[in-house]
Design a protein around this motif. Structure first.
Motif, PDB file in Angstrom:
ATOM      1  N   ASP A 133       0.835  -1.204   0.000  1.00 14.81           N
ATOM      2  CA  ASP A 133       0.000   0.000   0.000  1.00 14.81           C
ATOM      3  C   ASP A 133       0.870   1.254   0.000  1.00 14.81           C
ATOM      4  O   ASP A 133       1.586   1.519   0.970  1.00 14.81           O
ATOM      5  CB  ASP A 133      -0.900  -0.009   1.245  1.00 14.81           C
ATOM      6  CG  ASP A 133      -1.842   1.185   1.295  1.00 14.81           C
ATOM      7  OD1 ASP A 133      -1.793   2.024   0.379  1.00 14.81           O
ATOM      8  OD2 ASP A 133      -2.615   1.262   2.268  1.00 14.81           O
ATOM      9  N   PRO A 134       0.826   2.063  -1.063  1.00 14.28           N
ATOM     10  CA  PRO A 134       1.682   3.253  -1.132  1.00 14.28           C
ATOM     11  C   PRO A 134       1.316   4.329  -0.114  1.00 14.28           C
ATOM     12  O   PRO A 134       2.087   5.276   0.088  1.00 14.28           O
ATOM     13  CB  PRO A 134       1.483   3.751  -2.561  1.00 14.28           C
ATOM     14  CG  PRO A 134       0.172   3.193  -2.977  1.00 14.28           C
ATOM     15  CD  PRO A 134       0.035   1.880  -2.288  1.00 14.28           C
ATOM     16  N   THR A 135       0.153   4.199   0.530  1.00  9.60           N
ATOM     17  CA  THR A 135      -0.211   5.163   1.566  1.00  9.60           C
ATOM     18  C   THR A 135       0.277   4.717   2.942  1.00  9.60           C
ATOM     19  O   THR A 135       0.140   5.467   3.914  1.00  9.60           O
ATOM     20  CB  THR A 135      -1.743   5.356   1.630  1.00  9.60           C
ATOM     21  OG1 THR A 135      -2.370   4.136   2.054  1.00  9.60           O
ATOM     22  CG2 THR A 135      -2.292   5.755   0.268  1.00  9.60           C
ATOM     23  N   GLY A 136       0.852   3.519   3.021  1.00  6.85           N
ATOM     24  CA  GLY A 136       1.356   3.016   4.288  1.00  6.85           C
ATOM     25  C   GLY A 136       2.635   3.714   4.712  1.00  6.85           C
ATOM     26  O   GLY A 136       3.404   4.208   3.874  1.00  6.85           O
ATOM     27  N   GLU A 137       2.902   3.737   6.011  1.00  4.91           N
ATOM     28  CA  GLU A 137       4.062   4.451   6.533  1.00  4.91           C
ATOM     29  C   GLU A 137       5.389   3.844   6.073  1.00  4.91           C
ATOM     30  O   GLU A 137       6.389   4.556   5.972  1.00  4.91           O
ATOM     31  CB  GLU A 137       4.017   4.480   8.063  1.00  4.91           C
ATOM     32  CG  GLU A 137       2.864   5.312   8.625  1.00  4.91           C
ATOM     33  CD  GLU A 137       2.881   5.367  10.137  1.00  4.91           C
ATOM     34  OE1 GLU A 137       3.807   4.760  10.737  1.00  4.91           O
ATOM     35  OE2 GLU A 137       1.988   5.997  10.717  1.00  4.91           O
ATOM     36  N   ALA A 138       5.410   2.544   5.810  1.00  5.96           N
ATOM     37  CA  ALA A 138       6.677   1.879   5.488  1.00  5.96           C
ATOM     38  C   ALA A 138       6.943   1.788   3.988  1.00  5.96           C
ATOM     39  O   ALA A 138       8.029   1.355   3.591  1.00  5.96           O
ATOM     40  CB  ALA A 138       6.703   0.475   6.097  1.00  5.96           C
ATOM     41  N   TRP A 139       5.998   2.188   3.155  1.00  6.41           N
ATOM     42  CA  TRP A 139       6.145   1.986   1.707  1.00  6.41           C
ATOM     43  C   TRP A 139       7.394   2.666   1.154  1.00  6.41           C
ATOM     44  O   TRP A 139       8.196   2.044   0.463  1.00  6.41           O
ATOM     45  CB  TRP A 139       4.906   2.503   0.980  1.00  6.41           C
ATOM     46  CG  TRP A 139       4.924   2.301  -0.507  1.00  6.41           C
ATOM     47  CD1 TRP A 139       4.556   1.186  -1.187  1.00  6.41           C
ATOM     48  CD2 TRP A 139       5.341   3.252  -1.508  1.00  6.41           C
ATOM     49  NE1 TRP A 139       4.705   1.369  -2.548  1.00  6.41           N
ATOM     50  CE2 TRP A 139       5.178   2.632  -2.772  1.00  6.41           C
ATOM     51  CE3 TRP A 139       5.823   4.559  -1.450  1.00  6.41           C
ATOM     52  CZ2 TRP A 139       5.490   3.284  -3.966  1.00  6.41           C
ATOM     53  CZ3 TRP A 139       6.135   5.212  -2.642  1.00  6.41           C
ATOM     54  CH2 TRP A 139       5.963   4.574  -3.887  1.00  6.41           C
ATOM     55  N   SER A 140       7.572   3.931   1.459  1.00  4.71           N
ATOM     56  CA  SER A 140       8.709   4.680   0.912  1.00  4.71           C
ATOM     57  C   SER A 140      10.034   4.073   1.352  1.00  4.71           C
ATOM     58  O   SER A 140      10.954   3.900   0.541  1.00  4.71           O
ATOM     59  CB  SER A 140       8.628   6.138   1.341  1.00  4.71           C
ATOM     60  OG  SER A 140       9.707   6.882   0.815  1.00  4.71           O
ATOM     61  N   ALA A 141      10.144   3.731   2.634  1.00  8.69           N
ATOM     62  CA  ALA A 141      11.378   3.126   3.141  1.00  8.69           C
ATOM     63  C   ALA A 141      11.611   1.766   2.492  1.00  8.69           C
ATOM     64  O   ALA A 141      12.748   1.415   2.157  1.00  8.69           O
ATOM     65  CB  ALA A 141      11.317   2.979   4.663  1.00  8.69           C
ATOM     66  N   ALA A 142      10.543   0.998   2.304  1.00  6.53           N
ATOM     67  CA  ALA A 142      10.677  -0.321   1.688  1.00  6.53           C
ATOM     68  C   ALA A 142      11.188  -0.205   0.255  1.00  6.53           C
ATOM     69  O   ALA A 142      12.057  -0.980  -0.174  1.00  6.53           O
ATOM     70  CB  ALA A 142       9.340  -1.059   1.715  1.00  6.53           C
ATOM     71  N   VAL A 143      10.686   0.764  -0.487  1.00  8.41           N
ATOM     72  CA  VAL A 143      11.138   0.963  -1.866  1.00  8.41           C
ATOM     73  C   VAL A 143      12.614   1.348  -1.893  1.00  8.41           C
ATOM     74  O   VAL A 143      13.406   0.812  -2.678  1.00  8.41           O
ATOM     75  CB  VAL A 143      10.283   2.035  -2.571  1.00  8.41           C
ATOM     76  CG1 VAL A 143      10.890   2.387  -3.930  1.00  8.41           C
ATOM     77  CG2 VAL A 143       8.857   1.552  -2.748  1.00  8.41           C
ATOM     78  N   THR A 144      12.998   2.284  -1.021  1.00  9.07           N
ATOM     79  CA  THR A 144      14.391   2.746  -0.991  1.00  9.07           C
ATOM     80  C   THR A 144      15.340   1.626  -0.601  1.00  9.07           C
ATOM     81  O   THR A 144      16.384   1.419  -1.235  1.00  9.07           O
ATOM     82  CB  THR A 144      14.534   3.915   0.002  1.00  9.07           C
ATOM     83  OG1 THR A 144      13.687   4.991  -0.418  1.00  9.07           O
ATOM     84  CG2 THR A 144      15.963   4.405   0.060  1.00  9.07           C
ATOM     85  N   ILE A 145      14.986   0.879   0.439  1.00 13.92           N
ATOM     86  CA  ILE A 145      15.832  -0.229   0.904  1.00 13.92           C
ATOM     87  C   ILE A 145      15.835  -1.350  -0.129  1.00 13.92           C
ATOM     88  O   ILE A 145      16.877  -1.962  -0.410  1.00 13.92           O
ATOM     89  CB  ILE A 145      15.349  -0.717   2.272  1.00 13.92           C
ATOM     90  CG1 ILE A 145      15.647   0.346   3.340  1.00 13.92           C
ATOM     91  CG2 ILE A 145      15.992  -2.048   2.653  1.00 13.92           C
ATOM     92  CD1 ILE A 145      14.963   0.120   4.664  1.00 13.92           C
TER      93      ILE A 145
END
Length: 243
Positions: free
Chosen positions: A57-69
């Motif tokens: 879910d791109p609105t989830g808090e961890a989405w951005s960090a997950a993509v970067t990592i």
């Protein structure tokens, strides 16, 4: 447009090891030592194996960090076989087209946990005991946010114009003529334009939001003087790859 993933059964090149802590080298399709994946910033998922990507879910808090990592983990460990940015050169499956749903997750877990052997030859080692869930799902999240082929074609001219505009503003700031605050209104309009473009970029997997050059440029524009140059660099690289 999702092009399907039925051809994956014919995998011809393994993903190199993906681990969260240093371990003994595991060689896949050559002498490729696994590189550690730092998952700092992601929630701990526990020991029980999840069956579906928790960070889709791109609105989830961890989405951005997950993509970067996941980006870092993939390009350190997988790109040698599956291509930079997950764009396959044809020797290995193009992982951008693994469907972003529970069926795609099932295939992903099967390969990562069990590996893949064909005609007695190990094409991809099993990493079930080496991977943490956090690293595995971060790479999965990164893969399913890859833009589809040609997804930026309709926006190339607009992105090029934005890049040139930001270059000029960045040069003015570097020369001391202006500060980023002097361009606040204009940069706000540019960020909105980039955000609008980012929302239209389709993924190969069918995931709801792509991690595209447009979205990365928006994130780089953080109101610091250096942010304009960062955004220019992102756009320059992205447009070069797109061509």
């Amino acid at each position: 447009m999702n092009k399907g993933f039925g051809f994956l059964a014919a995998m011809s090149c393994g993903v190199a090891a993906l681990v969260t802590t240093p371990t003994a080298p595991v060689n896949a399709h050559g002498d490729v030592a696994p590189q550690a994946v730092d998952t700092t910033g992601l929630p701990n998922l526990g020991d029980e194996q999840l069956e579906e990507n928790p960070w889709r879910d791109p609105t989830g808090e961890a989405w951005s960090a997950a993509v970067t990592i996941g980006d870092s983990g993939y390009n350190q460990n997988c790109a040698r076989c599956h291509g930079l940015g997950a764009v396959s050169g044809g020797l290995a499956p193009d992982l951008r087209y693994l469907e972003a749903d529970i069926d795609g997750d099932e295939w992903y877990l099967e390969r990562f946990n069990g590996g893949f052997t064909q005609n007695g030859i190990t094409k991809m080692p099993a990493f079930g005991e080496l991977l943490s869930q956090e690293a595995a799902w971060a790479i999965r999240t990164y893969l399913e946010t890859r833009p589809d082929d040609g997804a930026l074609d309709d926006h190339t001219d607009a992105l090029q114009a934005i890049k040139l505009d930001l270059e000029a503003k960045s040069a003015s700031i570097t020369e001391g003529d202006k500060t980023v605050s002097d361009y606040a209104t204009e940069i706000g309009a540019i960020k909105q334009q980039l955000s609008d473009i980012a929302q239209t970029v389709e993924t190969g997997s069918g995931a709801p939001l792509a991690d595209s050059v447009a979205s990365r440029a928006v994130a780089a524009l953080d109101d610091s003087d250096e942010s304009l140059k960062k955004a220019v660099d992102i756009l320059s690289i992205g447009l070069s790859v797109a061509q």
